[in-house]
Write an enzyme that holds these catalytic residues in place. Structure first.
Site, short mmCIF file in Angstrom:
data_model
loop_
_atom_site.label_atom_id
_atom_site.label_comp_id
_atom_site.label_asym_id
_atom_site.label_seq_id
_atom_site.Cartn_x
_atom_site.Cartn_y
_atom_site.Cartn_z
CE LYS A 80 -4.00 2.37 2.76
NZ LYS A 80 -4.74 1.72 3.74
CB SER A 155 -7.92 3.53 2.41
OG SER A 155 -6.97 2.87 3.89
CB SER A 179 -8.84 1.04 5.82
OG SER A 179 -8.91 2.28 5.91
#
Lengths: 495, 96
Positions: A80, A155, A179
């Site tokens: 990420k 997210s 997330s």
């Protein structure tokens, strides 16, 4: 390569087997994924940065490590873009950090490299991890591999879509209010948020420092345990990190006799889609058939969790994002002729709307005259929620419920309605406030879209969570390959 | 205790946060903040006088490290992403 790779079904363990047997090399495996990423037939947009040279260097490094590196040596990993990587940019999906190259690796990235994992690239996310749909990214939304008109969740939308869409065997995500778990649920994969403090946050760009955690996002529970063991360690450079209790070793029990699963009524209210509820109820029936007991429990303060979170997280974020001022790194406005103006313009130009909104909420909640009424109260609600869970765990081993109140919604559907977007996290937020571990495992379909079951445990109970999840996974028998890709892409590397 | 958030409130908060928003953005922000704070601000009505706030997620105290010097970033590394490095310093526009 003697046979065609099926990247849609290949797990990290499966990839490790292929590498060990010599059927293909780590370089060939990475290339196969990179080809598929480059083709990106559905404009999934899961990846923000790919760099074949950097990945090749990562492969070369993995090959210098001996067997002590572990069984996952040579397996590619999607990371990420909130995590610092010295060999690739880290932008947090924001214009304010476009082109920024960290000068060090995050601890979890260093741990992954030490285990011989290969850096496949940085994946897309909501800007600074603020969002539940991956639509606030400054570099375009991510599309759900199950239905490209739908969001992958957020997210960690890029992390989830990369695994579900066959672009990576596994990925690292982060979870502050859901997330990891919510995108895992919306994309039909496994996602674990470890206990706060089990995994180091050194090198993780901070959103809300008392809530953030890094965690694995994988195709199955076995890979999840493996990746958790790789990334979790004590770390002197993160004084909030104590490390995991012990490495997880899956017991692989076929039954759940003696396991008590607590179902809070607060998790099955009107806000939850009836079709999602139906899947969860079926999951609970399956758990009972395996010998588990379902216990009705009560989390009386869970209803205040959303409010507490949307005061605490923005407040902490407003402090954490103060460092982005154009002085030492990141975007600096070309329009400013004095320092004060430089701050105002760099930040207004660099931050997206949702980030600006949350900084404003946070600054307001912390400002003189409002601190006690908002931030102070929220910290008290946090205590009550933690106490609710502590009491509940006296009557059950794990708390269970839907991860997300709905399946994946349409791209563009909620982006202009902040409150509707925030409601995506009602089942996941209380977990972060209480600093507990929780997993989402894919447990069924509703309207052709995945539904995730969430299991929450007491602090440092990752072993129990993963054991019970493994057992349920066998009986749910969920096919992680998105239905629409089965005929089109199956058995083949590049689409 | 949720008062309406005015454009003046938004202007004050934007100044605290060093966000250079224009009038139109401030007006929109005031409306959105008002809606959000109205929804989440209800918790200020709860009576929680006897509850301790959670200031730390994990119950650990006094986490110290040994006072041992070690290498940190080199000046080159520290300046690696600087928008305007000069003579080993971060150059910025004048303050006034």
């Amino acid at each position: 390569m003697t046979q065609q790779l099926d990247l849609l079904t290949l797990t990290a363990a499966g990839a490790a087997d292929l590498l060990t047997s010599g059927e293909l090399s780590s370089a060939e495996l990475a290339d196969a994924y990179l080809d598929r990423i480059e083709a990106d037939t559905d404009a999934t947009n899961a990846f923000l940065h790919v760099d074949r040279a950097a990945t090749r260097a990562s492969v070369a490094h993995a090959e210098t490590l001996g067997d002590a590196a572990g069984s996952a040596r040579g397996v590619p990993l999607a990371i990420k873009d909130l995590l610092s990587t010295a060999d690739m940019p880290t932008t947090c999906a924001s214009k304010i950090l476009e082109g920024f190259r960290p000068v060090y690796d995050a601890t979890v990235v260093a741990n992954a490299r030490a285990a011989g994992l290969v850096n496949l690239g940085k994946v897309n996310m909501d800007e600074f991890a603020m969002g539940s749909s991956n639509e606030t990214s400054a570099f375009g939304p991510v599309r759900n591999p199950w239905d490209p008109s739908k969001v992958p969740g957020g997210s960690s939308g890029g992390s989830a879509a990369s695994v579900a869409g066959g672009f990576a065997p596994w990925a690292l995500g982060t979870d502050t209010g859901g997330s990891i778990r919510q995108p895992a649920a919306l994309c039909g994969i496994v996602g674990l948020k470890p206990t706060y403090g089990a995994v180091s946050r050194y090198g993780l760009v901070a959103f809300a420092s008392s809530l953030d955690q890094v965690g694995p996002m994988t195709k199955n529970v076995e890979d999840c345990a493996t990746l958790f063991n790789i990334i979790a360690s004590p770390d002197a450079r993160d004084t909030t990190c104590v490390g995991p209790r012990a490495p997880v070793q899956l017991k692989r029990h076929e039954r759940l006799d003696g396991v008590r699963l607590g179902l809070p009524k607060q998790f099955m209210l009107e806000g939850v889609d009836p079709d999602v509820k139906a899947v969860i109820e079926e999951n609970l029936r399956q758990a009972v058939e395996l010998g588990a007991a379902i216990v009705d429990v009560d989390l009386p303060h869970a209803e205040y969790g959303l409010a507490a979170y949307y005061l605490i997280a923005p407040a902490e974020a407003s402090a954490n994002l103060a460092r982005f001022d154009g002085v030492r790194y990141g975007h600096r406005s070309a329009d400013a002729d004095n320092l004060y103006d430089m701050y105002l313009k760099s930040r207004a130009e660099g931050f997206g709307t949702e980030v600006q909104r949350r900084i404003m909420i946070g600054a307001y909640a912390l400002s003189s005259g409002y601190y006690d009424a908002y931030y102070g109260q929220a910290q008290k609600v946090r205590t009550l929620i933690a106490q609710d869970f502590a009491q509940v765990f006296e009557h059950c081993d794990l708390v269970v419920g839907p991860t997300s109140p709905t399946t994946a919604f349409g791209i563009g559907e909620r982006i202009d309605d902040p409150l509707a977007m925030y409601a995506s996290d009602i089942c996941t937020i209380p977990v972060n406030l209480a600093a507990l571990p929780a997993i989402s495992i894919p447990s069924g379909l509703s309207g052709g879209l995945p539904v995730g079951l969430q299991l929450i445990g007491p602090a440092f109970s990752e072993q129990l969570i993963l054991d019970v999840s493994w057992t349920l996974e066998q009986v749910f028998d969920f096919d992680v390959v998105p239905g629409r890709l089965r005929d089109r892409d199956q058995v083949g590397g590049a689409a | 205790m949720t008062n309406k958030i005015t454009i003046e409130d938004a202007r004050h908060v934007a100044k605290l946060a060093r966000l250079g928003l224009d009038e139109k953005q401030l007006e929109r922000m005031a409306g959105e903040l008002d809606m959000i704070i109205e929804s989440i601000g209800k918790i200020s009505d709860l009576s929680l006088d006897d509850v301790e706030p959670t200031t730390h997620a994990l119950a650990i105290v006094n986490v110290f490290g040994d006072d041992v010097p070690h290498t940190s970033l080199t000046p080159e590394q520290a300046l690696a992403n600087a928008p305007d490095p000069h003579d080993g310093l971060f150059r910025v526009p004048r303050m006034l």
